[in-house]
Design an enzyme around this catalytic site. Structure first.
Site, PDB file in Angstrom:
ATOM      1  N   SER A  96       0.836  -1.205   0.000  1.00  0.00           N
ATOM      2  CA  SER A  96       0.000   0.000   0.000  1.00  0.00           C
ATOM      3  C   SER A  96       0.869   1.254   0.000  1.00  0.00           C
ATOM      4  O   SER A  96       1.685   1.440  -0.893  1.00  0.00           O
ATOM      5  CB  SER A  96      -0.950  -0.047   1.204  1.00  0.00           C
ATOM      6  OG  SER A  96      -1.918   0.945   1.128  1.00  0.00           O
ATOM      7  N   ASP A 241      -2.415   5.966  -4.559  1.00  0.00           N
ATOM      8  CA  ASP A 241      -1.312   5.365  -3.824  1.00  0.00           C
ATOM      9  C   ASP A 241      -0.767   4.193  -4.655  1.00  0.00           C
ATOM     10  O   ASP A 241      -1.287   3.915  -5.745  1.00  0.00           O
ATOM     11  CB  ASP A 241      -1.769   4.942  -2.429  1.00  0.00           C
ATOM     12  CG  ASP A 241      -2.844   3.869  -2.438  1.00  0.00           C
ATOM     13  OD1 ASP A 241      -3.543   3.739  -3.457  1.00  0.00           O
ATOM     14  OD2 ASP A 241      -3.016   3.168  -1.426  1.00  0.00           O
ATOM     15  N   ASP A 243      -1.045   1.007  -4.798  1.00  0.00           N
ATOM     16  CA  ASP A 243      -1.920  -0.065  -5.287  1.00  0.00           C
ATOM     17  C   ASP A 243      -3.268   0.459  -5.761  1.00  0.00           C
ATOM     18  O   ASP A 243      -4.171  -0.321  -6.068  1.00  0.00           O
ATOM     19  CB  ASP A 243      -2.097  -1.170  -4.241  1.00  0.00           C
ATOM     20  CG  ASP A 243      -2.839  -0.714  -2.999  1.00  0.00           C
ATOM     21  OD1 ASP A 243      -2.695   0.462  -2.616  1.00  0.00           O
ATOM     22  OD2 ASP A 243      -3.558  -1.530  -2.402  1.00  0.00           O
ATOM     23  N   ASP A 245      -5.952   1.951  -4.565  1.00  0.00           N
ATOM     24  CA  ASP A 245      -7.271   1.815  -3.932  1.00  0.00           C
ATOM     25  C   ASP A 245      -7.676   3.089  -3.201  1.00  0.00           C
ATOM     26  O   ASP A 245      -8.812   3.233  -2.788  1.00  0.00           O
ATOM     27  CB  ASP A 245      -7.330   0.598  -2.994  1.00  0.00           C
ATOM     28  CG  ASP A 245      -6.369   0.682  -1.819  1.00  0.00           C
ATOM     29  OD1 ASP A 245      -5.504   1.582  -1.801  1.00  0.00           O
ATOM     30  OD2 ASP A 245      -6.479  -0.173  -0.915  1.00  0.00           O
TER      31      ASP A 245
END
Length: 449
Positions: A96, A241, A243, A245
């Site tokens: 993340s 960010d 990833d 999400d």
């Protein structure tokens, strides 16, 4: 720093804490818990992602799971892959917003949701007991690839009845993108193209995992995208960010919306289309309550954590949910944070309201947060003692104790939560000015002194 183990997976610095041995042990436990079936496996762009993918795919196959590798894609795309393939689960290789030396496993169940506490604790138990169900040569899993999953994800967004790409295209939007060289580097521009966005200005959209700035989308890290929006006279800036999400927005004047306002915009858009409650976590801004109230709806609150929000959404039959860190959860698509659907909603909202992004942001009330922490060793008390003291002191205000202690005042709130990894208590507070937010936190500091 030790390996961080939680119900949602494992996280650590690759080669130090997140070793091939740890990856194998935890993946074998997850595959054993699934008892076979298909697992969708995706990753963000981190340098260590490919080697982790190879280890994890082989380990899954060794415990009898078939594997569908989907490459470098956003976390929500993996979730969509679980639904597409009717898979037993999914693994996202991504730390993340952590720095580039970190990596992690995030685990999904067959509903494409992050594991809940019971499911996650069972995986942890199996990993600790090492009761892995390795299979003989004629029962190992098959590894294959799905190179079209991102297109599938985007098509499902375009198929939502309230997203009209033709209308968005008619606005000739200019959008600036900072994907921090993460999994959104190709996904976000591709989505914008499919939505009919006329011009896309890209920075840091090379998915090499070399983050050009701190990858958490906080104001102090986003000066470049703000300047780009102003230089190019873009209508909107979007930031994800690693990833993809979480979604942060920049208005046409180069000013940040604030991550809390991403979900507020999504709530406003969906509630204008369908009646129903919404949900977010206890540490998210009151702006979501204000938006819900405009539609005579309730914004329900959960403990912090995406799966906790999802559980409350399902219990309350919420039509939209999210978290104040820029997470938008659209149950019509899947029960997980999704920056891609958030972008589509915001562009459709601006199209229908015929407003600039700064004009729209001005329609929402302003709130300000203050984020602090208390070092428990300095107090000589443990976390539970501190939380009990605060709860008793403010008992007349009926504190919420679902997740730590949250006290709601007339003009703001303060939320205390103990850390699972450090001897601290986090104190988040909100008010209608920066000074007010700090003053609410100050009430706690004064009490503890």
């Amino acid at each position: 720093m030790a390996l961080m183990i939680s119900v949602s997976g494992i996280r650590g610095i690759f080669g130090t804490d997140l070793t091939p041995q740890n990856l194998t042990r935890f993946t074998a436990a997850y595959g054993t818990w699934l008892k076979g079936g298909t697992v969708v496996l995706g990753r963000d762009s981190r340098v260590t992602g490919k080697i982790c993918e190879d280890i994890i795919a082989a380990t899954l196959a060794s415990v009898g799971c078939d594997v569908i590798k989907v490459g470098v894609v956003p976390t929500p795309t993996v979730a969509m892959g679980v639904l597409k393939h009717k898979a037993a689960g999914g693994i996202i290789i991504s730390a993340s917003h952590n720095p580039a030396q970190w990596n992690a496993l995030k685990l999904l169940n067959s509903k494409s949701e992050f594991l809940d506490a019971d499911q996650g604790n069972e995986v942890i138990r199996i990993s600790e007991s090492e009761q892995f169900e390795y299979q003989p040569y004629d029962k190992i899993g098959v590894i294959r690839e799905d190179e079209d999953l991102l297109d599938h994800h985007i098509e499902k967004i375009l198929d939502l009845p309230y997203i009209q790409a033709e209308q968005i295209a008619g606005k000739n939007f200019s959008v600036a993108v900072d994907a921090v060289n993460g999994a959104g580097s190709k996904a976000i521009p591709h989505l914008l193209d499919k939505l009919g966005v006329k011009t896309v200005h890209k920075i840091h959209c090379t998915p090499n995992g070399l983050f050009p700035h701190n990858p958490e989308p906080l104001p102090e890290h986003l000066t470049e995208i703000c300047e780009l929006v102003k230089e190019e006279k873009a209508d909107l800036g979007v930031v994800t960010d690693p990833d993809a999400d979480r979604l942060a927005l920049v208005d046409n004047n180069g000013k940040l919306f604030g991550e809390e306002y991403t979900q507020a915009a999504a709530f406003d858009f969906i509630l204008s289309k369908k009646a129903g409650p919404c949900a977010t976590n206890l540490s998210s801004s009151r702006v979501s309550d204000d938006v819900a109230r405009e539609y005579n709806q309730t914004c329900h609150r959960s403990a912090v954590g995406e799966i906790n929000v999802v559980k409350v959404m399902q219990e309350q039959e919420a039509v939209i949910g999210g978290e104040g860190n820029g997470g938008v959860i659209c149950p019509d698509l899947h029960y997980g944070r999704d920056a891609l659907v958030g972008i589509a909603m915001v562009l459709q909202l601006l199209t229908e309201k015929d407003m600039s992004s700064s004009e729209y942001r001005a329609t929402l009330p302003d709130y300000f947060m203050s984020k602090n922490k208390i070092q428990l060793d300095e107090l000589g008390k443990d976390a539970d003692e501190v939380l009990e003291m605060v709860k008793e002191h403010f008992s007349s205000l009926e504190p919420n104790t679902v997740d730590g202690v949250k006290i709601d005042f007339a003009e703001g709130w303060v939320h205390l939560r103990k850390s699972n990894t450090e001897p601290i208590i986090r104190i988040y507070s909100e008010g209608k000015s920066p000074e007010a937010a700090k003053a609410f936190a100050g009430k706690i500091f004064d009490l503890l002194k």
